[in-house]
Design an enzyme around this catalytic site. Sequence first.
Site, mmCIF file in Angstrom:
data_model
loop_
_atom_site.group_PDB
_atom_site.id
_atom_site.type_symbol
_atom_site.label_atom_id
_atom_site.label_comp_id
_atom_site.label_asym_id
_atom_site.label_seq_id
_atom_site.Cartn_x
_atom_site.Cartn_y
_atom_site.Cartn_z
ATOM 1 N N HIS A 1 38.558 41.312 30.829
ATOM 2 C CA HIS A 1 38.760 40.854 32.211
ATOM 3 C C HIS A 1 40.094 40.170 32.465
ATOM 4 O O HIS A 1 40.436 39.889 33.618
ATOM 5 C CB HIS A 1 37.636 39.890 32.614
ATOM 6 C CG HIS A 1 36.320 40.573 32.790
ATOM 7 N ND1 HIS A 1 35.804 40.877 34.020
ATOM 8 C CD2 HIS A 1 35.429 41.041 31.889
ATOM 9 C CE1 HIS A 1 34.639 41.479 33.877
ATOM 10 N NE2 HIS A 1 34.387 41.593 32.575
ATOM 11 N N ASP B 1 47.334 36.668 36.035
ATOM 12 C CA ASP B 1 45.914 36.787 36.369
ATOM 13 C C ASP B 1 45.475 38.220 36.073
ATOM 14 O O ASP B 1 46.187 39.162 36.434
ATOM 15 C CB ASP B 1 45.716 36.483 37.866
ATOM 16 C CG ASP B 1 44.393 35.806 38.149
ATOM 17 O OD1 ASP B 1 43.455 35.998 37.348
ATOM 18 O OD2 ASP B 1 44.294 35.099 39.163
HETATM 19 C C1 GDG Z 1 38.443 36.232 35.605
HETATM 20 C C2 GDG Z 1 39.932 36.623 35.510
HETATM 21 C C3 GDG Z 1 39.482 38.533 37.061
HETATM 22 C C4 GDG Z 1 32.919 31.047 44.193
HETATM 23 N N1 GDG Z 1 33.127 29.752 44.468
HETATM 24 C C5 GDG Z 1 34.281 29.468 43.959
HETATM 25 C C6 GDG Z 1 34.766 30.619 43.359
HETATM 26 N N2 GDG Z 1 33.914 31.573 43.512
HETATM 27 C C7 GDG Z 1 34.037 32.982 43.055
HETATM 28 C C8 GDG Z 1 35.066 33.720 43.880
HETATM 29 C C9 GDG Z 1 35.434 34.880 42.965
HETATM 30 C C10 GDG Z 1 35.290 34.306 41.568
HETATM 31 O O1 GDG Z 1 34.517 33.097 41.704
HETATM 32 C C11 GDG Z 1 36.641 33.979 40.945
HETATM 33 O O2 GDG Z 1 37.201 35.189 40.429
HETATM 34 P P1 GDG Z 1 38.769 35.408 40.138
HETATM 35 O O3 GDG Z 1 38.982 36.852 39.866
HETATM 36 O O4 GDG Z 1 39.541 34.932 41.306
HETATM 37 O O5 GDG Z 1 39.193 34.498 38.910
HETATM 38 P P2 GDG Z 1 38.600 34.071 37.444
HETATM 39 O O6 GDG Z 1 37.478 33.123 37.609
HETATM 40 O O7 GDG Z 1 39.778 33.524 36.679
HETATM 41 O O8 GDG Z 1 38.087 35.443 36.764
HETATM 42 C C12 GDG Z 1 40.368 37.303 36.791
HETATM 43 C C13 GDG Z 1 37.994 38.160 36.983
HETATM 44 O O9 GDG Z 1 37.689 37.482 35.757
HETATM 45 C C14 GDG Z 1 37.092 39.400 37.081
HETATM 46 O O10 GDG Z 1 37.381 40.311 36.068
HETATM 47 O O11 GDG Z 1 39.761 39.004 38.362
HETATM 48 O O12 GDG Z 1 41.720 37.718 36.681
HETATM 49 O O13 GDG Z 1 40.754 35.476 35.235
HETATM 50 O O14 GDG Z 1 34.506 35.926 43.094
HETATM 51 O O15 GDG Z 1 34.477 34.054 45.074
HETATM 52 N N3 GDG Z 1 35.948 30.666 42.760
HETATM 53 C C15 GDG Z 1 36.678 29.527 42.742
HETATM 54 N N4 GDG Z 1 36.243 28.359 43.320
HETATM 55 C C16 GDG Z 1 35.042 28.273 43.948
HETATM 56 O O16 GDG Z 1 34.658 27.215 44.451
HETATM 57 N N5 GDG Z 1 37.863 29.580 42.141
#
Ligand code: GDG
Length: 488
Positions: free
Chosen positions: A170, A379
């Site tokens: 991921h 990212d």
């Molecule tokens: C890793 C990789 C890759 C809900 N509340 C909050 C929050 N959420 C949800 C968001 C989104 C998810 O969490 C965060 O996903 P991201 O992709 O932005 O980032 P990572 O957590 O670092 O995920 C990333 C992912 O895996 C999938 O493969 O895209 O590159 O690092 O769905 O709605 N998120 C946050 N705060 C909240 O309060 N940050």
Amino acid sequence: MNFKELCPARLVVASNRSPYTFRQIGRSMKAERAIGGLVAAVEPALCFLGGIWIGWSGRPQHQPERMAVPPDDPKYELQFVALSNDEINRYYEGFANGALWPLCHYALDKCDFSREHWQVYAAVNQKFAAAILQELRPQDVVWIHDYHLALVPQFVRTGAPGVRIAYFWHIPFPSVDLFRALPWRRDVLRGLLNSDLIGFHTETYVRNFLDCAETILNVPVDRERGLVTLGNRAVKVRALPLGIDVAYCQQLASSPEMQAKAETIRRALKSEIVALGVERLDYTKGILERMWAVERLLEKYPDLRHRFSLLQIAAPSRTKVSEYRRLKRLVDETIGRINGRFAQLDWAPITYFYKAIPRAELTAYYQAADMALVIPLRDGMNLVAKEYVASRTNDEGIIILSEFAGVAEEFEQEAILVNPFDIEQVAEAIKQAIDMEPSERRQRMHRLREKVKRHDLTWWLRRILREIASLSESRVVVESNVMRHRAP
Ligand code: GDG
């Protein structure tokens, strides 16, 4: 969507964290679905195909060890792996988050390559593999997730040589020059290459991985077909960019409740232009750099004071790792300093929440914001960018996007692309977004919404399940250096 037609196998999924965490309420345990992209992406497939998800519950011990979920309508089973405090310190915080995570995000100076941590990482990977092997039935497909479990394919393969194994990574996969810094680079690559299929978010990560296999392991790589050959096995390496559940985002965005909340947020901020940042508090997400860019913007364009503000949501993350505690202090100080410098009685440049916001409620923030600042230093993908787009049902809004986020390979034409290390450029990009003709912003957002819809979560699941199913239909076999497909 009938995933069973695509892939008739039962799934045995493994990830570090279990998709549900548990809270003791009185005498009973309440299951809560974990926040994050992984659960949202994988759970629908498990609900359709059935099977089991093996993961750590987030606690040192867990009782019961097994349960059926989702709690209100059980479709698959959870099996918990218990980890001791020492294992959590060394495997999870030490090696996974203290070595692999910074390495893959190009933060070499933050890597702690401790041999002890590595040994415990290997031992915990063996524990996960043992749990998988115990559950395995003939015809099952094992689907492993992320950088915490890189050695699991090898341990599973040793116990069940014929099993089909898919892996999804991921986070970014770094270039060979960087990956070479890892003392156990060969072990990690060999571990992963015991899978039959390895998926990444982008073509760049696929290229980097193939370069690493060729240079570090000295094994044959076929770039055109995306294959690595190891002995008599060929491993498929594919770019499979994760999509989001667009229908769910749109349904939330159209709800009167979220629209009313978005209005309340806007009124409270008392700003004509609202920018939004949403991430876990992580040094890869470029939160400090973004604050400096806002400071530069207000310095350079004094007329934006009072008119522009940034709403930053940072969800607490890995709070026991010292780098994360340090970052928290720095972010607190920086925001305090910038607000202290520019704030007026009725306006502050930065509004900062250090807490997780439930997914549904995030929609109101997405809707309240004129622009999203998605400016990570690195990212893997960044699902927040896709969720922001999917929530802009009126086609308003714009994204300022780091060229080092995986999603930039999909959004490069329509977002304003920036180098997050170039603070002046980020400040100028915000100004450009503010000054852009509304019709151009709408066109760009419209095109982005079409893209996000086309390549949504169902599209991703179909692609990946098709790849997984094809592993059984025609196992790729290598014989005397000639590759040919043969029915199993
Ligand atoms: C890793 C990789 C890759 C809900 N509340 C909050 C929050 N959420 C949800 C968001 C989104 C998810 O969490 C965060 O996903 P991201 O992709 O932005 O980032 P990572 O957590 O670092 O995920 C990333 C992912 O895996 C999938 O493969 O895209 O590159 O690092 O769905 O709605 N998120 C946050 N705060 C909240 O309060 N940050």
